[in-house]
Design a protein around this motif. Structure first.
Motif, PDB file in Angstrom:
ATOM      1  N   VAL A 175     -48.828  -2.761  98.095  1.00 42.13           N
ATOM      2  CA  VAL A 175     -49.574  -2.496  96.858  1.00 42.13           C
ATOM      3  C   VAL A 175     -50.365  -3.733  96.449  1.00 42.13           C
ATOM      4  N   GLY A 176     -49.705  -4.891  96.497  1.00 40.85           N
ATOM      5  CA  GLY A 176     -50.385  -6.139  96.162  1.00 40.85           C
ATOM      6  C   GLY A 176     -51.481  -6.474  97.161  1.00 40.85           C
ATOM      7  N   SER A 177     -51.223  -6.283  98.465  1.00 39.92           N
ATOM      8  CA  SER A 177     -52.212  -6.654  99.475  1.00 39.92           C
ATOM      9  C   SER A 177     -53.453  -5.776  99.393  1.00 39.92           C
ATOM     10  N   ILE A 178     -53.281  -4.501  99.054  1.00 40.13           N
ATOM     11  CA  ILE A 178     -54.446  -3.622  98.892  1.00 40.13           C
ATOM     12  C   ILE A 178     -55.305  -4.087  97.716  1.00 40.13           C
ATOM     13  N   VAL A 179     -54.646  -4.477  96.626  1.00 42.91           N
ATOM     14  CA  VAL A 179     -55.389  -5.045  95.491  1.00 42.91           C
ATOM     15  C   VAL A 179     -56.129  -6.306  95.928  1.00 42.91           C
ATOM     16  N   GLY A 180     -55.457  -7.149  96.732  1.00 37.78           N
ATOM     17  CA  GLY A 180     -56.083  -8.371  97.209  1.00 37.78           C
ATOM     18  C   GLY A 180     -57.291  -8.113  98.086  1.00 37.78           C
ATOM     19  N   THR A 181     -57.215  -7.080  98.939  1.00 38.69           N
ATOM     20  CA  THR A 181     -58.371  -6.764  99.788  1.00 38.69           C
ATOM     21  C   THR A 181     -59.542  -6.270  98.951  1.00 38.69           C
ATOM     22  N   PHE A 182     -59.257  -5.546  97.872  1.00 41.41           N
ATOM     23  CA  PHE A 182     -60.323  -5.124  96.961  1.00 41.41           C
ATOM     24  C   PHE A 182     -61.023  -6.350  96.367  1.00 41.41           C
ATOM     25  N   ILE A 183     -60.223  -7.325  95.913  1.00 42.72           N
ATOM     26  CA  ILE A 183     -60.796  -8.516  95.279  1.00 42.72           C
ATOM     27  C   ILE A 183     -61.616  -9.311  96.285  1.00 42.72           C
ATOM     28  N   GLY A 184     -61.004  -9.607  97.455  1.00 41.18           N
ATOM     29  CA  GLY A 184     -61.707 -10.391  98.469  1.00 41.18           C
ATOM     30  C   GLY A 184     -62.945  -9.689  98.983  1.00 41.18           C
ATOM     31  N   GLY A 185     -62.818  -8.388  99.277  1.00 42.29           N
ATOM     32  CA  GLY A 185     -63.967  -7.638  99.768  1.00 42.29           C
ATOM     33  C   GLY A 185     -65.071  -7.544  98.730  1.00 42.29           C
ATOM     34  N   ALA A 186     -64.695  -7.369  97.458  1.00 43.31           N
ATOM     35  CA  ALA A 186     -65.691  -7.283  96.386  1.00 43.31           C
ATOM     36  C   ALA A 186     -66.447  -8.601  96.241  1.00 43.31           C
ATOM     37  N   ILE A 187     -65.731  -9.715  96.368  1.00 46.14           N
ATOM     38  CA  ILE A 187     -66.391 -11.025  96.279  1.00 46.14           C
ATOM     39  C   ILE A 187     -67.392 -11.190  97.412  1.00 46.14           C
ATOM     40  N   TRP A 242     -42.505  -7.928  91.263  1.00 50.13           N
ATOM     41  CA  TRP A 242     -43.764  -8.537  90.816  1.00 50.13           C
ATOM     42  C   TRP A 242     -44.125  -9.748  91.670  1.00 50.13           C
ATOM     43  N   ILE A 243     -43.120 -10.512  92.062  1.00 47.93           N
ATOM     44  CA  ILE A 243     -43.379 -11.684  92.909  1.00 47.93           C
ATOM     45  C   ILE A 243     -43.848 -11.246  94.293  1.00 47.93           C
ATOM     46  N   VAL A 244     -43.191 -10.221  94.842  1.00 53.25           N
ATOM     47  CA  VAL A 244     -43.582  -9.713  96.154  1.00 53.25           C
ATOM     48  C   VAL A 244     -45.008  -9.175  96.118  1.00 53.25           C
ATOM     49  N   ALA A 245     -45.332  -8.418  95.077  1.00 55.38           N
ATOM     50  CA  ALA A 245     -46.685  -7.869  94.951  1.00 55.38           C
ATOM     51  C   ALA A 245     -47.721  -8.981  94.787  1.00 55.38           C
ATOM     52  N   SER A 246     -47.354 -10.043  94.055  1.00 55.44           N
ATOM     53  CA  SER A 246     -48.277 -11.180  93.893  1.00 55.44           C
ATOM     54  C   SER A 246     -48.556 -11.849  95.238  1.00 55.44           C
ATOM     55  N   GLY A 247     -47.496 -11.984  96.063  1.00 55.76           N
ATOM     56  CA  GLY A 247     -47.698 -12.515  97.405  1.00 55.76           C
ATOM     57  C   GLY A 247     -48.614 -11.625  98.225  1.00 55.76           C
ATOM     58  N   GLY A 248     -48.472 -10.308  98.059  1.00 52.62           N
ATOM     59  CA  GLY A 248     -49.348  -9.375  98.755  1.00 52.62           C
ATOM     60  C   GLY A 248     -50.796  -9.525  98.337  1.00 52.62           C
ATOM     61  N   VAL A 249     -51.028  -9.770  97.036  1.00 54.26           N
ATOM     62  CA  VAL A 249     -52.399  -9.981  96.554  1.00 54.26           C
ATOM     63  C   VAL A 249     -53.035 -11.172  97.275  1.00 54.26           C
ATOM     64  N   LEU A 250     -52.298 -12.272  97.405  1.00 55.56           N
ATOM     65  CA  LEU A 250     -52.813 -13.458  98.077  1.00 55.56           C
ATOM     66  C   LEU A 250     -53.128 -13.165  99.538  1.00 55.56           C
ATOM     67  N   VAL A 251     -52.212 -12.497 100.233  1.00 57.35           N
ATOM     68  CA  VAL A 251     -52.420 -12.185 101.652  1.00 57.35           C
ATOM     69  C   VAL A 251     -53.619 -11.258 101.836  1.00 57.35           C
ATOM     70  N   GLY A 252     -53.716 -10.214 101.014  1.00 54.54           N
ATOM     71  CA  GLY A 252     -54.854  -9.302 101.103  1.00 54.54           C
ATOM     72  C   GLY A 252     -56.171  -9.989 100.793  1.00 54.54           C
ATOM     73  N   PHE A 253     -56.143 -10.892  99.815  1.00 57.86           N
ATOM     74  CA  PHE A 253     -57.356 -11.642  99.450  1.00 57.86           C
ATOM     75  C   PHE A 253     -57.832 -12.496 100.621  1.00 57.86           C
ATOM     76  N   LEU A 254     -56.906 -13.242 101.237  1.00 57.65           N
ATOM     77  CA  LEU A 254     -57.271 -14.089 102.372  1.00 57.65           C
ATOM     78  C   LEU A 254     -57.747 -13.261 103.558  1.00 57.65           C
TER      79      LEU A 254
END
Length: 421
Positions: free
Chosen positions: A151-163, A251-263
């Protein structure tokens, strides 16, 4: 221990974890004739179609201007195979991920940054689909851990891809500058640290503390602090590994996923690059659970980023992805076999030098990008000369490393055959 040193250790562990995954997947593909036939079956029609498109509609594929996608040529396809071979040689021979050089290398041969990132992600996604047999690993997957992480990584890919897409839509040169700057910072930091680490490691008195630290089964101080944060919902895991198991906040796991998806979406390095050390060193998850969860998530993270953020907008070169896949399958096997006949840790020096060469290549493009954006005032001959030197250094180092490894492989064919028997 300094923050810089900890970050370097984290990145090196990430690179090594990615290399292990890459080698396992490539070996799985090569041992399965059906998978090889599928790859070759995909490669031939895609290559022929792209040749026809490049010949008849090359303006649609893009021109040489900064405001168009990469111009498609047969040499670029052959260069993609070469990039795959080089990355595979680094992965197989050194045991550290060659993914660091794929996107910079594609950009160096003329592929626009956003296309290079999207194509690299698709290449990772295709390799994961082709080579990973998830059902064999499911016993080690923590489904709840993987779910919140995804869930977090998908959010991260949205952020990174949008940028990336936002910068490209505003001005393609901004996208090029951003991607090159990120890679220059990362490769420069990792490369010079790796070189210093190599020079330090050749001294015999420094070699003894590593094994003791690697064999620690206890949690790191950071992992203990992270697991002590009782922010519901809590995820239980490792019950089969440790009596009573462990718990961590979702929440911590999802936050880690956001970072991984963003990168993953920004750099095209794939989710598995950072996931393994993050799970082990930051979350305190056992290696067994990490391996299964990592393999489970990499397909979804890389796949969603590649397809959902790049392919649907036309930022994936499928031909180049297939070329890189073919090249890396060959390079990884040659590199891995060569390690049986090459002794010593000097090969680590080649890794450091190749990373520094990637840094020089990306840093050398920045003056030209800044001039084109009218943020810097330098003569054309100077910025073009700097970029040319960066390309020469990068491809010179990669070619030398490739020739050195291949020469060791072919000169020791007899020993390799006897070793196989």
């Amino acid at each position: 221990m300094s923050i810089g040193r900890r970050l370097y250790d984290f990145l090196l562990a990430s690179s090594e974890a990615y290399a292990r995954w890459d080698f396992e997947v490539s070996t799985s593909i090569l041992k399965n004739r059906k998978k090889l036939l599928i790859i070759l079956g995909l490669a031939t029609p895609i290559f022929l179609c792209c040749l026809a498109e490049a010949y008849t509609q090359h303006e649609i594929l893009g021109g040489h201007a900064a405001y168009a996608p990469a111009f498609y040529t047969v040499p670029i396809f052959l260069a993609a195979i070469g990039v795959g071979v080089a990355a595979g040689l680094i992965t197989g021979c050194i045991g550290a991920g060659g993914g660091f050089i794929i996107t910079p290398a594609l950009m160096a041969v003329g592929v626009k940054g956003i296309l290079a990132v999207g194509t690299d992600l698709f290449h990772i996604f295709a390799k994961a689909i082709m080579g990973t047999t998830i059902h064999k690993k499911l016993g080690n997957v923590s489904v709840r851990l993987a779910t919140f992480f995804l869930v977090g990584s998908i959010v991260g890919t949205f952020i990174g891809g949008a940028i990336n897409k936002g910068l490209y839509d505003a001005n393609p040169l901004l996208s090029e500058l951003f991607i090159s700057s990120v890679y220059a910072l990362l490769l420069g930091f990792l490369g010079f640290y790796a070189l210093a680490d190599f020079l330090r490691s050749v001294r015999p008195e420094v070699r003894q503390n590593t094994a003791a630290e690697e064999n620690k089964n206890d949690l790191s101080g950071l992992a203990r602090r992270v697991q002590n944060i009782a922010l519901p919902p809590m995820i239980p895991f490792d019950r089969r590994v440790i009596p009573g198991g462990r718990r961590i906040s979702a929440w911590i796991v999802a936050s880690g996923g956001v970072l991984v998806g963003f990168l993953a979406a920004i750099m095209g390095v794939g989710g598995g690059f950072v996931t393994f050390p993050m799970f082990v060193y930051v979350f305190g998850v056992s290696s067994m659970t990490t391996v299964g969860t990592d393999i489970f998530q990499i397909i979804f993270t890389a796949g969603f980023a590649a397809i959902g953020q790049y392919a649907v907008y036309g930022y994936v070169f499928y031909t180049l992805a297939i070329g890189m896949l073919l090249g890396s399958l060959l390079g990884i096997q040659i590199g891995a076999l060569t390690t049986t006949v090459v002794k010593g840790n000097h090969i680590r020096g080649f890794y450091a030098v190749s990373i520094i060469a990637g840094f020089i290549n990306r840093a050398a493009t920045l003056p030209k990008k800044l001039v084109e954006l009218e943020a810097l005032n330098l003569s054309d001959w100077l910025v073009n000369g700097i970029e040319t030197v960066g390309n020469i250094v990068f491809w010179g180092v990669v070619a030398f490393f490739g020739l050195w490894v291949c020469s060791k492989f072919f000169l020791n064919m007899g020993k390799l055959r006897r070793h196989a028997c």
